[in-house]
Design an enzyme around this catalytic site. Structure first.
Site, mmCIF file in Angstrom:
data_model
loop_
_atom_site.group_PDB
_atom_site.id
_atom_site.type_symbol
_atom_site.label_atom_id
_atom_site.label_comp_id
_atom_site.label_asym_id
_atom_site.label_seq_id
_atom_site.Cartn_x
_atom_site.Cartn_y
_atom_site.Cartn_z
ATOM 1 N N HIS A 179 25.481 15.275 63.798
ATOM 2 C CA HIS A 179 26.412 14.787 64.817
ATOM 3 C C HIS A 179 25.926 13.493 65.444
ATOM 4 O O HIS A 179 25.903 13.348 66.668
ATOM 5 C CB HIS A 179 26.657 15.857 65.885
ATOM 6 C CG HIS A 179 28.060 15.834 66.417
ATOM 7 N ND1 HIS A 179 28.357 15.660 67.739
ATOM 8 C CD2 HIS A 179 29.249 15.947 65.771
ATOM 9 C CE1 HIS A 179 29.668 15.677 67.905
ATOM 10 N NE2 HIS A 179 30.231 15.856 66.720
ATOM 11 N N HIS A 214 22.438 21.221 75.739
ATOM 12 C CA HIS A 214 22.596 20.810 74.337
ATOM 13 C C HIS A 214 22.943 22.022 73.495
ATOM 14 O O HIS A 214 24.109 22.280 73.210
ATOM 15 C CB HIS A 214 21.326 20.130 73.854
ATOM 16 C CG HIS A 214 21.444 19.450 72.524
ATOM 17 N ND1 HIS A 214 22.637 19.221 71.892
ATOM 18 C CD2 HIS A 214 20.487 18.933 71.693
ATOM 19 C CE1 HIS A 214 22.430 18.602 70.746
ATOM 20 N NE2 HIS A 214 21.134 18.419 70.599
ATOM 21 N N LYS A 247 33.735 24.857 85.795
ATOM 22 C CA LYS A 247 33.950 24.563 84.385
ATOM 23 C C LYS A 247 33.870 25.834 83.547
ATOM 24 O O LYS A 247 33.207 26.802 83.923
ATOM 25 C CB LYS A 247 32.907 23.562 83.878
ATOM 26 C CG LYS A 247 33.018 22.179 84.511
ATOM 27 C CD LYS A 247 31.951 21.255 83.945
ATOM 28 C CE LYS A 247 32.047 19.858 84.543
ATOM 29 N NZ LYS A 247 30.992 18.955 83.995
ATOM 30 N N MET A 249 32.630 26.907 79.821
ATOM 31 C CA MET A 249 31.858 26.404 78.687
ATOM 32 C C MET A 249 32.662 26.510 77.399
ATOM 33 O O MET A 249 33.359 27.501 77.162
ATOM 34 C CB MET A 249 30.552 27.182 78.546
ATOM 35 C CG MET A 249 29.562 26.547 77.595
ATOM 36 S SD MET A 249 28.957 24.949 78.176
ATOM 37 C CE MET A 249 27.836 25.453 79.474
ATOM 38 N N GLY A 250 32.557 25.453 76.568
ATOM 39 C CA GLY A 250 33.264 25.451 75.300
ATOM 40 C C GLY A 250 34.510 24.589 75.311
ATOM 41 O O GLY A 250 35.276 24.597 74.342
ATOM 42 N N PHE A 251 34.699 23.822 76.419
ATOM 43 C CA PHE A 251 35.867 22.948 76.512
ATOM 44 C C PHE A 251 35.432 21.536 76.857
ATOM 45 O O PHE A 251 34.507 21.323 77.632
ATOM 46 C CB PHE A 251 36.849 23.464 77.558
ATOM 47 C CG PHE A 251 37.558 24.714 77.123
ATOM 48 C CD1 PHE A 251 38.752 24.634 76.418
ATOM 49 C CD2 PHE A 251 37.009 25.956 77.386
ATOM 50 C CE1 PHE A 251 39.390 25.782 75.997
ATOM 51 C CE2 PHE A 251 37.641 27.111 76.969
ATOM 52 C CZ PHE A 251 38.835 27.033 76.268
ATOM 53 N N HIS A 253 34.435 17.501 75.451
ATOM 54 C CA HIS A 253 33.316 17.014 74.661
ATOM 55 C C HIS A 253 33.048 15.570 75.045
ATOM 56 O O HIS A 253 33.971 14.799 75.326
ATOM 57 C CB HIS A 253 33.624 17.104 73.160
ATOM 58 C CG HIS A 253 32.426 16.977 72.286
ATOM 59 N ND1 HIS A 253 31.869 15.753 71.963
ATOM 60 C CD2 HIS A 253 31.659 17.912 71.675
ATOM 61 C CE1 HIS A 253 30.820 15.944 71.177
ATOM 62 N NE2 HIS A 253 30.662 17.234 70.996
ATOM 63 N N ARG A 262 36.013 19.924 64.427
ATOM 64 C CA ARG A 262 35.423 21.171 63.946
ATOM 65 C C ARG A 262 36.147 22.407 64.480
ATOM 66 O O ARG A 262 36.061 23.502 63.905
ATOM 67 C CB ARG A 262 33.947 21.228 64.346
ATOM 68 C CG ARG A 262 33.104 20.085 63.806
ATOM 69 C CD ARG A 262 31.740 20.003 64.473
ATOM 70 N NE ARG A 262 31.862 19.714 65.909
ATOM 71 C CZ ARG A 262 30.830 19.583 66.734
ATOM 72 N NH1 ARG A 262 29.595 19.708 66.259
ATOM 73 N NH2 ARG A 262 31.017 19.317 68.019
ATOM 74 N N ASP A 305 31.994 25.128 69.998
ATOM 75 C CA ASP A 305 31.208 26.206 70.581
ATOM 76 C C ASP A 305 32.067 27.357 71.091
ATOM 77 O O ASP A 305 31.594 28.492 71.174
ATOM 78 C CB ASP A 305 30.346 25.675 71.730
ATOM 79 C CG ASP A 305 29.253 24.744 71.252
ATOM 80 O OD1 ASP A 305 28.629 25.063 70.226
ATOM 81 O OD2 ASP A 305 29.029 23.701 71.883
ATOM 82 N N ARG A 330 21.063 22.082 61.675
ATOM 83 C CA ARG A 330 20.817 20.711 62.110
ATOM 84 C C ARG A 330 19.545 20.124 61.515
ATOM 85 O O ARG A 330 19.377 18.898 61.501
ATOM 86 C CB ARG A 330 20.791 20.656 63.636
ATOM 87 C CG ARG A 330 20.701 19.263 64.270
ATOM 88 C CD ARG A 330 21.847 18.353 63.853
ATOM 89 N NE ARG A 330 23.164 18.826 64.224
ATOM 90 C CZ ARG A 330 23.764 18.658 65.400
ATOM 91 N NH1 ARG A 330 23.125 18.000 66.367
ATOM 92 N NH2 ARG A 330 24.981 19.101 65.622
ATOM 93 N N ARG A 349 11.285 2.090 71.847
ATOM 94 C CA ARG A 349 10.664 1.988 73.169
ATOM 95 C C ARG A 349 11.597 1.173 74.069
ATOM 96 O O ARG A 349 11.441 -0.036 74.224
ATOM 97 C CB ARG A 349 9.296 1.309 73.041
ATOM 98 C CG ARG A 349 8.312 1.546 74.191
ATOM 99 C CD ARG A 349 8.740 0.893 75.466
ATOM 100 N NE ARG A 349 7.730 0.933 76.509
ATOM 101 C CZ ARG A 349 7.979 0.611 77.762
ATOM 102 N NH1 ARG A 349 9.208 0.253 78.133
ATOM 103 N NH2 ARG A 349 7.015 0.641 78.666
#
Length: 368
Positions: A179, A214, A247, A249-251, A253, A262, A305, A330, A349
């Protein structure tokens, strides 16, 4: 520059996402790869730039299968890791242990052999630790399963998986394989840019992936779905969440504003898995209703997710193992980026904008 949003941090020929043409690995659309290829083909593509022919795939798969067996020293480390440890720490520690037993050459001449070894070993780390600490036995790592998806399911549950389960696992491995410059991949490239070894690159990725911002979103998403008795209960709670301005989770991006390419694949996989005798079809109905309501009321599309957690749940995989499965996927992308970084390297750097005090005089202890 918050979180480096919008900053171009390098060049890559591996992946494009969010550029108006969905998600592509080496130019191939994610839907074609997830539904028409085995994960081994996709891993080969990421690492080598082209899809393998039949003989190349057979050789690649053979090397991965050979990598499933673990040195006794690594097994001893896995036995010594407490049963209470987080599985991500298990994966990270086992990776380091294997690196001690089988170090990469200083000139990286064996980098391709090492990543094939790791693609074989990653599922074995989890399987061996799981059965030792959860079932009190030392499991054999040899298996008749030739592909990674089937091996994970068969060795973890010690029974022949259903074809629909292997299909789903294979697709999920592909969907999570790469990704672009996400947090763990960029961290992995930073490690590679110092000319560190591939095991250090992998452990860097694992450590970054462990963070709640993440990896792990699918764990939270399925936990959310499981708390509801029916669709009505779920929709009532969604309204309450909206009222509290919280919120789900899973909505949404960070890259995909309108659609995670996906997600439709994950949706269809979950639809197929709900027909298994061990599955609860009601959970799919609840998830679908929540997806539709969040999309219609807030304009937020679901990401991979949201239904990804339901897919793993339907395959009866322990929730804390969802993110270790992410590693097994991954790792192919991490390695592709590490190799790309090494091929045209300059140490990463970046600079920073200083926000501290202006230059000032030193104050001796007696005057402070």
């Amino acid at each position: 520059m918050s979180g480096l949003a919008g900053v171009i941090a390098g060049e890559s020929a591996i992946c494009t996402c969010g550029l108006g043409n969905g998600l592509n690995y080496r130019g191939y659309d994610i839907a074609d790869l997830a539904l028409k290829c085995e994960f081994e083909e996709v891993a080969y593509l990421l690492l080598n730039g082209e899809l393998p022919n039949k003989s190349q795939l057979e050789g690649f798969r053979k090397d991965i299968i050979a990598g499933r067996e673990l040195p006794q020293n690594v097994k001893d480390v896995l036995k010594a890791i407490p049963a209470t440890s987080h599985p991500m720490d298990v994966m990270k520690t086992a990776t380091s242990a294997l690196g001690c037993c089988e170090p990469e050459a200083d000139d990286f001449s064996d980098q391709e052999e090492k990543i094939k070894r790791l693609l074989g070993a990653f599922p074995s780390f989890l399987v061996y630790w799981h059965h030792w600490h959860k079932n009190g036995k030392e499991i054999e790592l040899a298996s008749d399963e030739t592909n990674i998806a089937g091996y994970i399911l068969e060795r973890l549950k010690e029974k022949t998986p259903e074809a629909v389960e292997v299909k789903a696992m294979n697709a999920m491995l592909t969907l999570y394989a790469e990704h672009e410059f996400n947090a763990s991949t960029f961290a992995n490239r930073i490690t590679a840019s110092t000319l560190s070894d591939i095991y250090s690159c992998m452990t860097t990725g694992i450590g970054t992936l462990k963070g709640h911002l993440h990896g792990g979103a699918n764990e939270v998403a399925i936990k959310f779905v499981l708390q509801f008795d029916n669709v009505e209960h779920a929709l009532k709670e969604v309204d309450a969440i909206f009222a509290r301005k919280e919120k789900i989770m899973g909505f949404g991006h960070r890259v995909y504003r309108n659609l995670d390419p996906r997600s439709p694949i994950g949706f269809e996989l979950a639809r197929e898995l709900k027909e298994l005798p061990t599955s609860d079809p009601k959970l799919f109905d609840i998830a679908k209703a929540v997806r539709d309501k969040v999309r219609d009321d807030k304009g937020l599309p679901d990401n991979i997710d949201f239904f990804g957690g339901l897919i793993y749940h339907y395959m009866q995989i322990e929730r804390l193992y969802y993110t270790p499965l992410f590693i097994m996927s991954r790792a192919a992308g991490w390695a592709a980026h590490a190799f790309e970084q090494r091929a045209n390297n300059r140490i990463i750097r970046p600079g920073s904008e200083y926000t501290g005090p202006a230059p000032r005089d030193f104050v001796p202890m007696e005057k402070r």
